[in-house]
Design a protein around this motif. Sequence first.
Motif, PDB file in Angstrom:
ATOM      1  N   ALA A 192       0.617  -1.652  -0.075  1.00 56.72           N
ATOM      2  CA  ALA A 192      -0.502   0.242   0.126  1.00 56.72           C
ATOM      3  C   ALA A 192       0.632   0.808  -0.139  1.00 56.72           C
ATOM      4  O   ALA A 192       1.890   0.825   0.789  1.00 56.72           O
ATOM      5  CB  ALA A 192      -1.269  -0.037   1.005  1.00 56.72           C
ATOM      6  N   LYS A 203      -3.195   4.481  -7.515  1.00 53.86           N
ATOM      7  CA  LYS A 203      -3.400   2.948  -6.965  1.00 53.86           C
ATOM      8  C   LYS A 203      -3.174   3.630  -5.144  1.00 53.86           C
ATOM      9  O   LYS A 203      -2.242   3.055  -4.784  1.00 53.86           O
ATOM     10  CB  LYS A 203      -2.193   2.635  -7.322  1.00 53.86           C
ATOM     11  CG  LYS A 203      -2.948   1.025  -8.526  1.00 53.86           C
ATOM     12  CD  LYS A 203      -1.974  -0.098  -9.550  1.00 53.86           C
ATOM     13  CE  LYS A 203      -2.678  -0.092 -10.641  1.00 53.86           C
ATOM     14  NZ  LYS A 203      -1.699  -1.735 -10.455  1.00 53.86           N
ATOM     15  N   LEU A 205      -3.049   6.022  -1.459  1.00 55.89           N
ATOM     16  CA  LEU A 205      -4.614   6.198  -1.333  1.00 55.89           C
ATOM     17  C   LEU A 205      -3.963   7.913  -0.756  1.00 55.89           C
ATOM     18  O   LEU A 205      -3.594   7.544   0.283  1.00 55.89           O
ATOM     19  CB  LEU A 205      -4.489   5.230   0.100  1.00 55.89           C
ATOM     20  CG  LEU A 205      -4.569   3.264  -0.001  1.00 55.89           C
ATOM     21  CD1 LEU A 205      -4.909   3.254   1.117  1.00 55.89           C
ATOM     22  CD2 LEU A 205      -5.813   3.459  -0.705  1.00 55.89           C
ATOM     23  N   VAL A 311     -14.164   4.392   2.591  1.00 53.76           N
ATOM     24  CA  VAL A 311     -13.986   3.393   1.558  1.00 53.76           C
ATOM     25  C   VAL A 311     -12.177   3.436   1.904  1.00 53.76           C
ATOM     26  O   VAL A 311     -11.917   1.902   1.697  1.00 53.76           O
ATOM     27  CB  VAL A 311     -14.174   3.681  -0.309  1.00 53.76           C
ATOM     28  CG1 VAL A 311     -13.359   2.742  -1.087  1.00 53.76           C
ATOM     29  CG2 VAL A 311     -15.858   4.389  -0.076  1.00 53.76           C
ATOM     30  N   SER A 312     -11.134   4.360   1.655  1.00 56.58           N
ATOM     31  CA  SER A 312      -9.997   3.630   1.414  1.00 56.58           C
ATOM     32  C   SER A 312      -9.041   3.400   2.503  1.00 56.58           C
ATOM     33  O   SER A 312      -8.334   2.378   3.058  1.00 56.58           O
ATOM     34  CB  SER A 312      -9.051   5.072   1.250  1.00 56.58           C
ATOM     35  OG  SER A 312      -9.505   5.745  -0.773  1.00 56.58           O
ATOM     36  N   GLU A 314     -11.582   1.617   4.822  1.00 55.21           N
ATOM     37  CA  GLU A 314     -11.805   0.119   5.000  1.00 55.21           C
ATOM     38  C   GLU A 314     -10.866  -0.573   4.390  1.00 55.21           C
ATOM     39  O   GLU A 314     -10.773  -1.758   4.890  1.00 55.21           O
ATOM     40  CB  GLU A 314     -12.884   0.700   5.293  1.00 55.21           C
ATOM     41  CG  GLU A 314     -14.011   1.017   6.228  1.00 55.21           C
ATOM     42  CD  GLU A 314     -14.028   0.846   7.667  1.00 55.21           C
ATOM     43  OE1 GLU A 314     -13.735  -0.711   7.532  1.00 55.21           O
ATOM     44  OE2 GLU A 314     -14.267   1.618   8.208  1.00 55.21           O
ATOM     45  N   GLN A 315     -10.709  -0.512   2.932  1.00 52.14           N
ATOM     46  CA  GLN A 315     -10.480  -0.980   2.366  1.00 52.14           C
ATOM     47  C   GLN A 315      -9.247  -1.419   3.164  1.00 52.14           C
ATOM     48  O   GLN A 315      -7.589  -3.064   3.194  1.00 52.14           O
ATOM     49  CB  GLN A 315      -9.363  -1.082   0.863  1.00 52.14           C
ATOM     50  CG  GLN A 315     -11.183  -0.516  -0.132  1.00 52.14           C
ATOM     51  CD  GLN A 315     -10.945  -0.350  -1.193  1.00 52.14           C
ATOM     52  OE1 GLN A 315     -10.172   0.615  -1.696  1.00 52.14           O
ATOM     53  NE2 GLN A 315     -12.170  -0.164  -2.456  1.00 52.14           N
ATOM     54  N   LEU A 316      -7.761  -0.528   3.151  1.00 54.97           N
ATOM     55  CA  LEU A 316      -6.572  -0.551   3.834  1.00 54.97           C
ATOM     56  C   LEU A 316      -6.687  -1.912   4.943  1.00 54.97           C
ATOM     57  O   LEU A 316      -6.158  -2.822   5.657  1.00 54.97           O
ATOM     58  CB  LEU A 316      -6.374   0.437   4.342  1.00 54.97           C
ATOM     59  CG  LEU A 316      -4.413   0.824   4.390  1.00 54.97           C
ATOM     60  CD1 LEU A 316      -3.682  -0.624   4.369  1.00 54.97           C
ATOM     61  CD2 LEU A 316      -4.204   2.212   5.125  1.00 54.97           C
ATOM     62  N   ALA A 318      -9.182  -3.783   6.349  1.00 57.51           N
ATOM     63  CA  ALA A 318     -10.112  -5.250   5.597  1.00 57.51           C
ATOM     64  C   ALA A 318      -8.740  -5.750   5.068  1.00 57.51           C
ATOM     65  O   ALA A 318      -8.280  -7.055   5.662  1.00 57.51           O
ATOM     66  CB  ALA A 318     -10.651  -5.163   4.135  1.00 57.51           C
ATOM     67  N   LYS A 319      -7.841  -5.096   4.853  1.00 55.96           N
ATOM     68  CA  LYS A 319      -6.576  -5.876   3.937  1.00 55.96           C
ATOM     69  C   LYS A 319      -5.553  -6.726   4.856  1.00 55.96           C
ATOM     70  O   LYS A 319      -4.915  -8.085   5.149  1.00 55.96           O
ATOM     71  CB  LYS A 319      -5.418  -5.314   2.804  1.00 55.96           C
ATOM     72  CG  LYS A 319      -5.984  -4.594   1.294  1.00 55.96           C
ATOM     73  CD  LYS A 319      -5.386  -4.398   0.893  1.00 55.96           C
ATOM     74  CE  LYS A 319      -6.452  -4.078  -0.299  1.00 55.96           C
ATOM     75  NZ  LYS A 319      -5.603  -2.827  -1.456  1.00 55.96           N
TER      76      LYS A 319
END
Length: 325
Positions: A192, A203, A205, A311-312, A314-316, A318-319
């Motif tokens: 990331a 790509k 954040l 969104v960004s 939560e995505q980070l 989640a990973k």
Amino acid sequence: MIERIWSGRSPLYLFLLPLSWLYGFVTFAIRCSYRAGLRRSWHAPRPVVVVGNLTAGGNGKTPVVIWLVEHLQQRGLKVGVVSRGYGGKADHYPLVLTSTTQTSEAGDEPMLIFQRTGASVAVAPKRVEAVQALLKQNDVDIIITDDGLQHYALGRDFEIVVIDGQRRFGNGWWLPAGPMRERASRLKTVDAVIVNGGEARTKELGMTLAPSLAVNLATGQRKLVEELASVVAMAGIGHPPRFFATLSALGMKTERNVTFADHQAYSLEQLSVLTQGDQVLLMTEKDAVKCRNFAQSNWWYLPVDAVFDRVSGEQLLAKIMGLIK
């Protein structure tokens, strides 16, 4: 001067290129030695997330670490943090922080993380030893390293690079001719990329640093920073102009701005002369952790928090949560 050289506005970097080539060769050789198996990384029994950068100087890395710790804690995880502990000098290492640990022992950034999050924090020149000490004394689900992207002796499960969105990579050269610890191509191998301010590219954040209420070091009183009058601002961080720009963006006109070296230790005698009469001394939270033991009633600090769009963020998360087994 160093900012002008690293930004490419001064041709003096040309005289430093031989040293940069040597630095680049050494760092490349070290990384290759691990990739080729000539050296082996130690892998912890818990997931390790590295939050680092490719350049020297402040990029907003520590606020990202704090954001990660707090949000993982909110999800029920026990989080541990390890750091090199720059600026600290302890009698022994590794050092696991407690309520009696002094900033002079642990360093300002680990102490800031410890006080803000309550997470288990350990420091050592060798981060492997810090992780081992942390695991010995604490039951943690995941470990976050504050810096250490280039510390390949410690194996990692997830790599995050934080970039200053305004300065990015300067002239692109390795230290000391430029700000780079590794070339920008290293971004292709990390998990990331977070951009602090400026404009995030494909790509990447986007993140900003949002100031909170100003806090009085002596009393704990909180108030809007705009309510402070006759302010002398000081900053001893990797990139002091960012702090002064934050104050300016809040509409504050300071009496003067005072810059100190990153990780510099302070004394009452040193700071008390910065203000006169009814002037207020306003500093960063990183500076404040080194001044609590001798804080004066007119000393304040301004905390800042990393902010991602929902969104960004939560995505980070989640990973990273996906690393837990």
